[in-house]
Design an enzyme around this catalytic site. Structure first.
Site, short mmCIF file in Angstrom:
data_model
loop_
_atom_site.label_atom_id
_atom_site.label_comp_id
_atom_site.label_asym_id
_atom_site.label_seq_id
_atom_site.Cartn_x
_atom_site.Cartn_y
_atom_site.Cartn_z
N GLU A 60 1.31 64.11 -25.65
CA GLU A 60 -0.01 64.50 -25.13
C GLU A 60 -0.52 63.62 -23.99
O GLU A 60 -1.67 63.20 -23.97
CB GLU A 60 -1.03 64.54 -26.28
CG GLU A 60 -0.64 65.51 -27.39
CD GLU A 60 -1.60 65.51 -28.57
OE1 GLU A 60 -2.70 64.97 -28.44
OE2 GLU A 60 -1.24 66.05 -29.63
N GLU A 107 5.28 71.78 -33.90
CA GLU A 107 4.17 71.60 -34.85
C GLU A 107 3.55 72.94 -35.22
O GLU A 107 2.36 73.07 -35.35
CB GLU A 107 3.11 70.66 -34.25
CG GLU A 107 3.68 69.34 -33.75
CD GLU A 107 2.63 68.36 -33.26
OE1 GLU A 107 1.43 68.58 -33.51
OE2 GLU A 107 3.00 67.35 -32.62
O1 G3I Z 1 -2.72 56.76 -44.90
C1 G3I Z 1 -4.00 56.29 -44.48
C2 G3I Z 1 -4.75 55.75 -45.66
O2 G3I Z 1 -4.08 54.60 -46.16
C3 G3I Z 1 -6.18 55.38 -45.22
O3 G3I Z 1 -6.91 54.96 -46.33
C4 G3I Z 1 -6.83 56.61 -44.58
C5 G3I Z 1 -8.23 56.33 -44.09
O4 G3I Z 1 -8.16 55.59 -42.88
O5 G3I Z 1 -6.07 57.02 -43.45
C6 G3I Z 1 -4.77 57.44 -43.86
O6 G3I Z 1 -4.07 57.82 -42.72
C7 G3I Z 1 -4.46 59.07 -42.14
C8 G3I Z 1 -3.20 59.89 -41.97
O7 G3I Z 1 -3.44 61.07 -41.20
C9 G3I Z 1 -2.68 60.31 -43.34
O8 G3I Z 1 -1.29 60.47 -43.21
C10 G3I Z 1 -5.11 58.75 -40.79
O9 G3I Z 1 -6.38 58.16 -41.02
C11 G3I Z 1 -5.30 60.05 -40.02
O10 G3I Z 1 -5.75 59.75 -38.70
C12 G3I Z 1 -3.96 60.77 -39.91
O11 G3I Z 1 -4.18 61.99 -39.23
C13 G3I Z 1 -3.00 62.56 -38.61
C14 G3I Z 1 -3.30 62.76 -37.11
O12 G3I Z 1 -2.20 63.42 -36.49
C15 G3I Z 1 -3.55 61.43 -36.41
O13 G3I Z 1 -2.38 60.64 -36.51
C16 G3I Z 1 -2.73 63.90 -39.26
O14 G3I Z 1 -2.28 63.67 -40.60
C17 G3I Z 1 -1.66 64.66 -38.49
O15 G3I Z 1 -1.54 66.00 -39.00
C18 G3I Z 1 -2.02 64.74 -37.01
O16 G3I Z 1 -0.94 65.36 -36.36
C19 G3I Z 1 -1.11 65.50 -34.93
C20 G3I Z 1 0.24 65.21 -34.27
O17 G3I Z 1 0.64 63.88 -34.61
C21 G3I Z 1 0.14 65.40 -32.77
N1 G3I Z 1 -0.31 66.76 -32.47
C22 G3I Z 1 -1.60 67.10 -33.07
C23 G3I Z 1 -1.52 66.94 -34.60
C24 G3I Z 1 -2.83 67.32 -35.23
O18 G3I Z 1 -3.83 66.40 -34.84
#
Ligand code: G3I
Length: 323
Positions: free
Chosen positions: A129, A234
């Site tokens: 991105e 995705e």
């Molecule tokens: O695992 C931690 C946990 O330990 C913690 O307590 C909690 C609160 O901070 O966060 C948890 O991690 C979260 C993680 O998902 C869970 O696996 C992160 O905060 C959260 O930001 C993360 O979100 C992911 C997001 O990308 C940002 O990385 C989503 O699962 C994921 O579906 C999303 O995927 C993205 C692709 O990478 C790129 N394209 C868009 C897509 C959707 O946004």
């Protein structure tokens, strides 16, 4: 007839995302992964903010859980994503050194990560991105662009290529089908990378009613014409893009429309030449675990399995797309 998605997709990998926590929990999640898929992408655990939480301190433990599971079950792993402005650790955002020191840090991070996963992770999204939505300039003003210059994407691909000549390197982005202008900007970016890039990742976060088959086909055509591999990386297909907060279940009509869209996407992907095939990855197993629910804040059922891991019409649509 085929007994699973991976058996039916004989010319490309069928991908799925997972998390270390889901693998450690086992149960129907890992049973479904083993039964249906042969390529895994880490939903979160192989992003910079997880792998490189503080300078000089790497933590590959969560990604290793996914890689170990994949190796034990004859699955490939797609690394997602070395560089992404949305998953950059704060110490990098607030880097105090010079631009040259920043670039060296990024090179060390990419080199260390690829060396750690050498032979275990077959492909990587080197940059995710990088393109701006809507505005004039095609590149987002991320800390990487600010400190490494407009050619930071090429530099990161060069670092990755130097670290592991055998790994398959992708550029990954969204709205490749729904935005022709962003698609053209992406292909211009890709053209500037020469032979450093192997493939294009089109995320394919779409809806049951769009983008059109013609626009999805244009992503495939632009990738194939450049002799690059295509990863539909995705895929999820919103059943409630109208964002109706009151819809309480997936209607049969909407489930069948979603099935038809899955079939259309798979047909387009399955029709590209073998040399350009890589994987078609869906962004989640169960509807209730989709990122879309939090993102849009309304009910939706965007995936192939319901919350009880039962196959939906969308699953059948995927299989029909392969016939
Ligand atoms: O695992 C931690 C946990 O330990 C913690 O307590 C909690 C609160 O901070 O966060 C948890 O991690 C979260 C993680 O998902 C869970 O696996 C992160 O905060 C959260 O930001 C993360 O979100 C992911 C997001 O990308 C940002 O990385 C989503 O699962 C994921 O579906 C999303 O995927 C993205 C692709 O990478 C790129 N394209 C868009 C897509 C959707 O946004």
């Amino acid at each position: 007839n085929a007994t699973s998605l991976k058996d039916a997709a004989t010319t490309f990998s069928v991908g799925m995302i997972t998390r270390d926590s889901y693998i450690n929990a086992g149960g129907k999640h890992t049973e479904t992964l083993k039964a249906e898929f042969n390529n895994l992408t880490s939903e979160y655990q192989m992003k910079m903010e997880v792998m490189y939480p503080s300078e000089g301190n790497y933590d590959f433990s969560a990604g290793d859980v996914i890689v170990d599971f994949a190796q034990a079950n004859d699955m490939d792993v797609h690394g997602h994503a070395l560089i992404w402005h949305n998953a950059t650790p704060s110490w990098v955002e607030n880097f105090a050194g010079t631009d040259a020191e920043f670039e060296t840090m990024v090179e060390d991070y990419i080199t260390t990560t690829l060396e750690h996963y050498k032979g275990k992770v077959r492909s990587w999204d080197v940059v995710n991105e990088a393109l701006e939505d809507g505005s004039g300039h095609p590149l987002r003003n991320s800390v990487f662009r600010q400190k490494m210059g407009d050619d930071y994407v090429k530099k990161c691909f060069q670092f990755a290529r130097n670290a592991d000549p055998d790994v398959i390197l992708f550029y990954n982005d969204y709205n490749m089908a729904s935005s022709p202008t962003k698609r053209e900007a992406m292909f211009n970016l890709v053209d500037g990378l020469g032979d450093l890039i192997d493939g294009v990742g089109a995320q394919m976060h779409i809806s049951y009613n769009g983008p059109s088959a013609a626009n999805i086909q244009a992503v495939a055509d632009g990738t194939v014409s450049r002799n690059l591999k295509l990863h539909f990386a995705e895929l999820d297909i919103r059943a409630n893009p109208e964002e109706d907060p009151n819809v309480s279940s997936l209607s049969t009509t909407r489930a069948n429309a979603q099935k038809d869209k899955f079939k259309e996407v798979v047909q387009i992907y399955n029709a590209i030449p073998l040399d350009n095939k890589f994987a078609l990855t869906t962004w989640g197993v169960r509807d209730n675990e989709s990122w879309l629910l939090d993102f849009w804040g309304v009910p939706d059922w965007p995936l192939m399995f319901d919350e009880n891991y039962n196959k939906k019409p969308a699953y059948t649509g995927f299989l029909e797309g392969l016939q």
